[in-house]
Scaffold this active site. Structure first.
Site, PDB file in Angstrom:
ATOM      1  N   GLU A  62       4.066  -0.887  -1.212  1.00 17.33           N
ATOM      2  CA  GLU A  62       4.543  -0.851  -2.531  1.00 17.33           C
ATOM      3  C   GLU A  62       3.459   0.112  -3.217  1.00 17.33           C
ATOM      4  OE1 GLU A  62       5.462  -5.373  -2.230  1.00 17.33           O
ATOM      5  OE2 GLU A  62       4.005  -3.800  -1.193  1.00 17.33           O
ATOM      6  N   CYS A  71       0.766  -6.102  -6.034  1.00 16.19           N
ATOM      7  CA  CYS A  71       1.667  -5.153  -6.033  1.00 16.19           C
ATOM      8  C   CYS A  71       2.424  -5.325  -7.474  1.00 16.19           C
ATOM      9  CB  CYS A  71       2.641  -5.201  -4.953  1.00 16.19           C
ATOM     10  SG  CYS A  71       1.723  -4.590  -3.263  1.00 16.19           S
ATOM     11  N   CYS A  84       3.642  -9.058  -3.625  1.00 14.07           N
ATOM     12  CA  CYS A  84       2.667 -10.078  -4.153  1.00 14.07           C
ATOM     13  C   CYS A  84       1.967  -9.691  -5.496  1.00 14.07           C
ATOM     14  CB  CYS A  84       1.498  -9.761  -2.966  1.00 14.07           C
ATOM     15  SG  CYS A  84       0.312  -8.210  -3.037  1.00 14.07           S
ATOM     16  N   HIS A 111      -0.905  -1.870   0.706  1.00 12.12           N
ATOM     17  CA  HIS A 111       0.631  -2.413   1.054  1.00 12.12           C
ATOM     18  C   HIS A 111       1.526  -1.244   0.675  1.00 12.12           C
ATOM     19  CE1 HIS A 111      -0.754  -6.853  -0.022  1.00 12.12           C
ATOM     20  NE2 HIS A 111      -1.547  -6.229   0.743  1.00 12.12           N
TER      21      HIS A 111
END
Length: 157
Positions: free
Chosen positions: A58, A89, A86, A56
């Site tokens: 992040e 993260c 999420c 992701h």
């Protein structure tokens, strides 16, 4: 949150990263990490390209900054991300000790900051960064809407 940071400017950088992700047919999420000393790191979603569910935006920007700084603790830093992080993260944000999180669009299905869970404000955890939501929220949501609209239209052809 540090006054000297221009949230709109850094969110625009994150949106540029999201656009790069979209161009690669990745879900368009971008992230920017600004360190206390002014260093700026940028990344975008790459799970498809990396064959890695954890890639992701992040996580990618945290990895980039940590490797460059030779320290997994990113204390006093500010993370800008176009979409509410999420649970995975958020866990990385907590472990990295990121001081401030600024995000654009809410994510009602998987958001772990305010939408589905409120993990960053959970006092049972050992770190709670400050949070500011809704910076350029419409722009951040629109890039996602456009991406998925295009995906749906492509499937119909």
């Amino acid at each position: 949150m540090p006054e000297q940071y221009n949230h709109v400017y850094y969110m625009q950088l994150a949106l540029q990263q999201a656009a790069q992700a979209a161009a690669l047919d990745e879900v368009p999420v971008g992230a920017v990490l600004v360190c206390e000393d002014g260093q700026v790191f940028q990344a975008h979603n790459r799970p498809i390209a990396q064959h890695d569910a954890t890639a992701h935006a992040e996580i990618e920007v945290i990895r980039l900054a940590s490797q460059h700084l030779q320290n997994y603790r990113l204390m006093h830093s500010t993370l800008y991300v176009t979409l509410e992080p999420c649970l995975m993260c958020v866990g990385a944000i907590i472990h990295a000790r990121i001081a401030h999180v600024v995000y654009g669009a809410n994510e009602p299905k998987t958001g772990a900051v305010s939408s589905l869970y409120q993990a960053l404000s959970d006092s049972r955890l050992n770190h709670q960064p400050t949070v500011q939501a809704g910076v350029l929220a419409e722009d951040c949501a629109q890039i996602l809407k456009d991406f998925f609209k295009h995906k749906r239209q492509s499937k119909r052809l």
